[in-house]
Design an enzyme around this catalytic site. Structure first.
Site, mmCIF file in Angstrom:
data_model
loop_
_atom_site.group_PDB
_atom_site.id
_atom_site.type_symbol
_atom_site.label_atom_id
_atom_site.label_comp_id
_atom_site.label_asym_id
_atom_site.label_seq_id
_atom_site.Cartn_x
_atom_site.Cartn_y
_atom_site.Cartn_z
ATOM 1 N N ASP A 1 0.837 -1.199 0.000
ATOM 2 C CA ASP A 1 0.000 0.000 0.000
ATOM 3 C C ASP A 1 0.870 1.247 0.000
ATOM 4 O O ASP A 1 1.637 1.473 0.938
ATOM 5 C CB ASP A 1 -0.908 0.002 1.235
ATOM 6 C CG ASP A 1 -1.803 1.229 1.297
ATOM 7 O OD1 ASP A 1 -2.969 1.127 0.888
ATOM 8 O OD2 ASP A 1 -1.329 2.296 1.745
ATOM 9 N N TYR B 1 3.014 10.040 -0.527
ATOM 10 C CA TYR B 1 4.128 9.457 0.222
ATOM 11 C C TYR B 1 5.461 9.688 -0.480
ATOM 12 O O TYR B 1 6.513 9.578 0.155
ATOM 13 C CB TYR B 1 3.940 7.943 0.404
ATOM 14 C CG TYR B 1 2.706 7.510 1.162
ATOM 15 C CD1 TYR B 1 1.904 8.414 1.844
ATOM 16 C CD2 TYR B 1 2.346 6.158 1.187
ATOM 17 C CE1 TYR B 1 0.768 7.994 2.513
ATOM 18 C CE2 TYR B 1 1.215 5.731 1.861
ATOM 19 C CZ TYR B 1 0.420 6.647 2.515
ATOM 20 O OH TYR B 1 -0.701 6.223 3.166
ATOM 21 N N LYS C 1 -2.911 5.817 -4.014
ATOM 22 C CA LYS C 1 -3.980 6.753 -3.679
ATOM 23 C C LYS C 1 -3.762 8.097 -4.373
ATOM 24 O O LYS C 1 -2.620 8.544 -4.536
ATOM 25 C CB LYS C 1 -4.037 6.983 -2.166
ATOM 26 C CG LYS C 1 -4.039 5.726 -1.339
ATOM 27 C CD LYS C 1 -4.068 6.023 0.150
ATOM 28 C CE LYS C 1 -3.676 4.819 0.975
ATOM 29 N NZ LYS C 1 -2.240 4.480 0.884
ATOM 30 N N HIS D 1 -7.684 9.691 -1.552
ATOM 31 C CA HIS D 1 -6.988 9.677 -0.261
ATOM 32 C C HIS D 1 -7.805 10.335 0.866
ATOM 33 O O HIS D 1 -7.825 9.821 1.987
ATOM 34 C CB HIS D 1 -5.629 10.375 -0.403
ATOM 35 C CG HIS D 1 -4.600 9.885 0.550
ATOM 36 N ND1 HIS D 1 -3.263 9.802 0.256
ATOM 37 C CD2 HIS D 1 -4.710 9.426 1.819
ATOM 38 C CE1 HIS D 1 -2.599 9.322 1.294
ATOM 39 N NE2 HIS D 1 -3.452 9.096 2.260
#
Length: 274
Positions: free
Chosen positions: A46, A51, A76, A109
């Protein structure tokens, strides 16, 4: 290798119930962490655009030599990219970083209600689903009102809602809403970033089962039916977190852990984050 059970999503796609998260892992450390996870038996990874480590995940997938159909990859869409056309463009950018031709699960998200773009965003995601670019689509951090509006004004019920969920924030009403509508519950921050691991109720159960506090909490998630994605960059901890299928919590254990709910958020409130 540990055999991880699967959850069947509302469109028939199967997702491993326990996966590996890379939140707050720097891109240059992500490849080694994901490779360690894959070696330990994880097959679900994931990540997310925000990120900044989709490329690191992609390098690990390429280096692993594992067949693509053995892996379940989630990413996401970030808030700034919401909207129909922006979503499609952001998806292609993420896919290029991952080095893949499709993802298994694509999530919005955050709902960012003040921006009011998640309906247009969802229509773009429905297109990605129809085109086979994403095998399943879902959301993250959506509240019941956000989910209801999405379902009222679109054709596809989200397969997953990934939410902050741990013994200190058990989200019973939201989990009940998911169950009523066929939406799988996936837990991020499943260990509350370690904030609860010294709780007496958890350490006492861990001692009786000869397991760590983290293993007890992950087992609690699994027995509730949650999908769970613990994160670590330490190989020993990565292996420990998947070693949770050789014991079972009793009804009394589950009841004791149920008393720890205190509305403890380690992340933002979905109703106010924009």
């Amino acid at each position: 290798m540990t055999s991880v059970p699967h959850v069947v999503l509302n469109n028939g796609v199967k997702i491993p119930q326990l996966g590996f998260g890379v939140f707050q892992v720097e891109d240059d450390r992500t490849t080694d962490a994901v490779l360690a996870a894959l070696e330990a038996g994880y097959r679900s990874i994931d990540t997310a655009a925000v990120y900044g480590n989709e490329a690191g995940v992609g390098r690990a997938i390429a280096a692993s030599g594992l067949p693509r159909d053995e892996l379940f990859v989630t990413t996401k869409l970030w808030n700034d990219d919401q909207g129909h056309d922006a979503t499609l463009a952001a998806f292609e950018a993420g896919l290029a970083k991952l080095g893949l031709d499709h993802v298994d699960l694509y999530l919005i998200h955050w709902p960012t209600p003040a921006r009011d773009r998640y309906l247009d965003t969802w229509r773009a995601m429905e297109k990605l689903l129809a085109d086979g670019r994403a095998r399943a689509i879902g959301v993250s951090n959506f509240q019941p009102a956000h989910l209801q509006r999405l379902m009222d004004e679109s054709d596809v019920v989200p397969a997953v809602n990934q939410i902050e969920l741990h013994p200190g924030l058990q989200q019973a009403a939201l989990r009940d809403f998911h169950a009523q509508h066929g939406i799988a519950t996936e837990a991020w921050s499943p260990l509350a970033q370690g904030a609860l691991l010294q709780e007496e109720a958890i350490t006492e159960i861990a001692g009786r089962h000869e397991k760590t506090a983290a293993q007890v909490v992950l087992r609690w998630h699994l027995q509730l039916g949650n999908i769970v994605i613990p994160k670590s960059v330490t190989p020993a901890r990565i292996r420990e977190n998947i070693d949770v299928f050789d014991f079972e919590l009793s009804a009394g254990d589950m009841d004791a852990l149920g008393t720890l709910d205190r509305g403890l958020r380690t992340g933002p409130d979905p109703d106010t984050l924009n």
